[in-house]
Enzyme design. Structure first.
Site, PDB file in Angstrom:
ATOM      1  N   ASN A   1      19.034  39.379 -32.097  1.00  0.00           N
ATOM      2  CA  ASN A   1      19.038  38.945 -30.706  1.00  0.00           C
ATOM      3  C   ASN A   1      17.925  37.923 -30.552  1.00  0.00           C
ATOM      4  OD1 ASN A   1      21.041  40.798 -30.378  1.00  0.00           O
ATOM      5  ND2 ASN A   1      19.767  42.321 -29.327  1.00  0.00           N
TER       6      ASN A   1
ATOM      7  N   HIS B   1      22.777  51.500 -27.547  1.00  0.00           N
ATOM      8  CA  HIS B   1      22.036  50.436 -26.855  1.00  0.00           C
ATOM      9  C   HIS B   1      21.193  51.101 -25.751  1.00  0.00           C
ATOM     10  CE1 HIS B   1      22.128  45.880 -25.932  1.00  0.00           C
ATOM     11  NE2 HIS B   1      21.190  46.398 -25.154  1.00  0.00           N
TER      12      HIS B   1
ATOM     13  N   TYR C   1      16.179  34.794 -28.368  1.00  0.00           N
ATOM     14  CA  TYR C   1      16.057  34.118 -27.074  1.00  0.00           C
ATOM     15  C   TYR C   1      14.999  33.026 -27.057  1.00  0.00           C
ATOM     16  CZ  TYR C   1      18.826  37.937 -25.120  1.00  0.00           C
ATOM     17  OH  TYR C   1      19.828  38.823 -24.843  1.00  0.00           O
TER      18      TYR C   1
ATOM     19  N   ARG D   1      31.213  41.973 -27.748  1.00  0.00           N
ATOM     20  CA  ARG D   1      30.291  43.008 -28.208  1.00  0.00           C
ATOM     21  C   ARG D   1      29.909  43.887 -27.009  1.00  0.00           C
ATOM     22  NH1 ARG D   1      24.011  42.865 -28.832  1.00  0.00           N
ATOM     23  NH2 ARG D   1      23.770  44.904 -29.758  1.00  0.00           N
TER      24      ARG D   1
ATOM     25  N   GLU E   1      22.948  38.378 -29.705  1.00  0.00           N
ATOM     26  CA  GLU E   1      22.602  38.040 -28.317  1.00  0.00           C
ATOM     27  C   GLU E   1      21.820  36.742 -28.308  1.00  0.00           C
ATOM     28  OE1 GLU E   1      20.396  41.001 -26.092  1.00  0.00           O
ATOM     29  OE2 GLU E   1      21.659  42.609 -26.865  1.00  0.00           O
TER      30      GLU E   1
ATOM     31  N   GLU F   1      18.204  46.876 -31.357  1.00  0.00           N
ATOM     32  CA  GLU F   1      16.779  46.644 -31.155  1.00  0.00           C
ATOM     33  C   GLU F   1      15.911  47.908 -31.133  1.00  0.00           C
ATOM     34  OE1 GLU F   1      16.337  44.365 -27.578  1.00  0.00           O
ATOM     35  OE2 GLU F   1      17.104  42.550 -28.478  1.00  0.00           O
TER      36      GLU F   1
HETATM   37  C1  BGC Z   1      18.639  43.545 -24.954  1.00  0.00           C
HETATM   38  C2  BGC Z   1      19.472  43.456 -23.706  1.00  0.00           C
HETATM   39  C3  BGC Z   1      18.691  42.723 -22.637  1.00  0.00           C
HETATM   40  C4  BGC Z   1      18.412  41.333 -23.125  1.00  0.00           C
HETATM   41  C5  BGC Z   1      17.652  40.472 -22.131  1.00  0.00           C
HETATM   42  C6  BGC Z   1      17.861  42.301 -25.282  1.00  0.00           C
HETATM   43  O1  BGC Z   1      16.574  42.645 -25.640  1.00  0.00           O
HETATM   44  O2  BGC Z   1      19.410  43.973 -26.031  1.00  0.00           O
HETATM   45  O3  BGC Z   1      19.828  44.739 -23.329  1.00  0.00           O
HETATM   46  O4  BGC Z   1      19.349  42.711 -21.406  1.00  0.00           O
HETATM   47  O5  BGC Z   1      17.662  41.371 -24.305  1.00  0.00           O
HETATM   48  O6  BGC Z   1      16.395  41.014 -21.882  1.00  0.00           O
END
Ligand code: BGC
Length: 447
Positions: free
Chosen positions: A295, A115, A297, A71, A352, A160
């Site tokens: 995305n 992006h 995390y 991607r 992501e 995002e």
């Molecule tokens: C974004 C990336 C960023 C990653 C880590 C996402 O919010 O799409 O561009 O590097 O998180 O912060």
């Protein structure tokens, strides 16, 4: 859409460099990031990972890694230096060659149209605040279709909006680093959704190969404190019902795109600042997509308190976090997959997921990153749980293929599977996690 795909992700401004080469126009980060106070030490993506010159080496690394999909995003200003009008053929050639090389190596390109690197010329005309942007984005999308849709089939319109609208126009952390009123910010958000919808229409109309189209979002993820229906309800409400003004409530963009309206609770929170949609606008915004990109995390644990309100579980001091202070919560990837599919009845792709650390080169010349391996292992097993339960999650993209420019934070947080030695001609060094992910993909293929 076919079997589960393992990949890795990047974005144009974060890796390409070559900010003014071969006819590329400037974007908002090129121009505004160096200005005082905007980014750590005024760092920018002028060179970044020098991917513009090293892309062949990078494709070879992807092949070695064994990913089946990559991607990446297109730099709008590399393709249309002024944002609209004259096309930069050298920019088209760069991406065209990259796409060919990926396909030759059995790697499916997943292309993100936007992006965060808006052409500066369009910013000068108001950027996302100008309702005309839906036309500019549609024009750009058409150029992209004409150039690449004979080979590319997987598209993501935007990455995002929470960040390129919320962080960019409200909290001043992303370019153009503005702090505007909620009314203006929500108008910009609406413009972004109209632009997204127009792009979906253009893709469907002009793509030369049958397209698969997605929209990538991010947001706060509620994880139930215990596996009870009561706490799942807390997670659902925490994830989807706005209780204060924040664009990081994922439904603020997904509900309009999938249901044609803002989520329950939004009116109470934003009152007259919330822009209305005309019937025609609603049609554009809800142009059908094939998957939701998310995305993912981090997350936080929630429960319903005695009064039936969502309450956050107290945080444990010293809990595991990444270098940016984001809590590590592996179950969040399972929860968000389940919650999104349940609410929107659409397949999900994790576009992501990754871990930022202050990695360094050890005395043996290698980069040992056991924490990233632990992160990957725990998140991927939670993702597998979702797949095993029949939740339609179709793919996983590790963020990021290589260390890169982490926006306002500059180069110090490293997310990559590949270490980039910025002071040494951007030399690439495969981290231990690179080999771990390589083995993981191989083992999943044998199942
Ligand atoms: C974004 C990336 C960023 C990653 C880590 C996402 O919010 O799409 O561009 O590097 O998180 O912060």
């Amino acid at each position: 859409m076919s079997e589960f795909v393992y990949g890795a992700a990047t974005a144009s401004y974060q890796i390409e460099g070559a900010w003014n080469e071969d006819g590329k126009g400037p974007n908002i980060w090129d121009v505004l990031a160096p200005l005082e106070g905007h980014t750590v030490e005024g760092q920018t993506g002028v060179v970044a990972c020098d991917h513009y010159h090293k892309w062949r080496e990078d494709v070879a690394l992807m092949k070695e890694l064994g990913i089946k999909a990559y991607r990446f995003s297109l730099s709008w200003a590399r393709i249309l230096p002024e944002g609209t009008g004259k096309v930069n053929e050298a920019g088209i050639k760069f991406y065209s060659d990259l796409i060919d090389a990926l396909l030759e190596n059995g790697i499916t390109p997943y292309v993100t149209l936007y992006h965060w690197d808006l052409p500066y010329a369009l910013h000068q005309k108001g950027g996302w605040l100008n309702p005309e942007i839906q036309n500019w984005f549609a024009e750009y999308t058409k150029v992209v279709m004409d150039a690449f849709s004979d080979r590319v089939t997987h598209w993501i319109t935007q990455n995002e909006p929470q960040c390129f609208i919320g962080l960019a126009y409200r909290t001043g952390k992303n370019a153009p680093f503005y702090k505007l009123t909620w009314k203006e910010v929500l108008e910009a958000g609406k413009n972004s959704m109209l632009a997204h919808g127009r792009a979906v229409q253009v893709i469907r109309k002009y793509a030369k190969k049958k397209p698969t189209v997605g929209y990538t979002v991010c947001g706060t993820v509620g994880v139930p404190a215990t596996n009870t229906e009561r706490d799942w309800e807390a997670a659902r409400r925490d994830t989807f019902v706005p209780s204060e003004r924040s664009l990081f409530v994922i439904s603020m963009f997904l509900d309009p795109v999938l249901f044609g309206r803002y989520p329950e609770g939004a009116e109470a929170v934003y009152s007259s600042d919330l822009p209305a949609f005309t019937e025609e606008e609603r049609k554009i915004i809800t142009a059908p997509i094939d998957f939701i990109g998310v995305n993912e995390y981090s997350g936080h644990r929630v429960m319903l308190n005695k009064n039936g309100q969502v309450a956050e579980q107290p945080k444990i001091p010293g809990r595991p976090q990444n270098q940016l202070g984001w809590d590590i919560e592996p179950e969040s990837i399972y929860c968000i997959s389940k919650l999104l599919c349940e609410r929107y009845q659409k397949p999900v792709i994790i576009t992501e997921n990754g871990f930022a650390n202050a990695d360094l080169i050890s005395g043996d010349g290698k980069v040992h990153d056991p924490q990233r391996i632990e992160y990957l292992d725990s998140y991927l097993s939670q993702l597998q749980k979702a797949v095993d339960e029949g939740i339609p999650v179709l793919g996983y993209f590790y963020w990021s293929l290589m260390d890169n420019y982490e926006w306002q934070h500059g180069y110090s947080p490293r997310f990559g599977l590949i270490y980039v030695d910025y002071g040494n001609n951007c030399k690439r060094i495969k981290k231990d996690s690179f080999y771990w992910y390589q083995k993981y993909i191989q083992s999943m293929e044998q199942k």
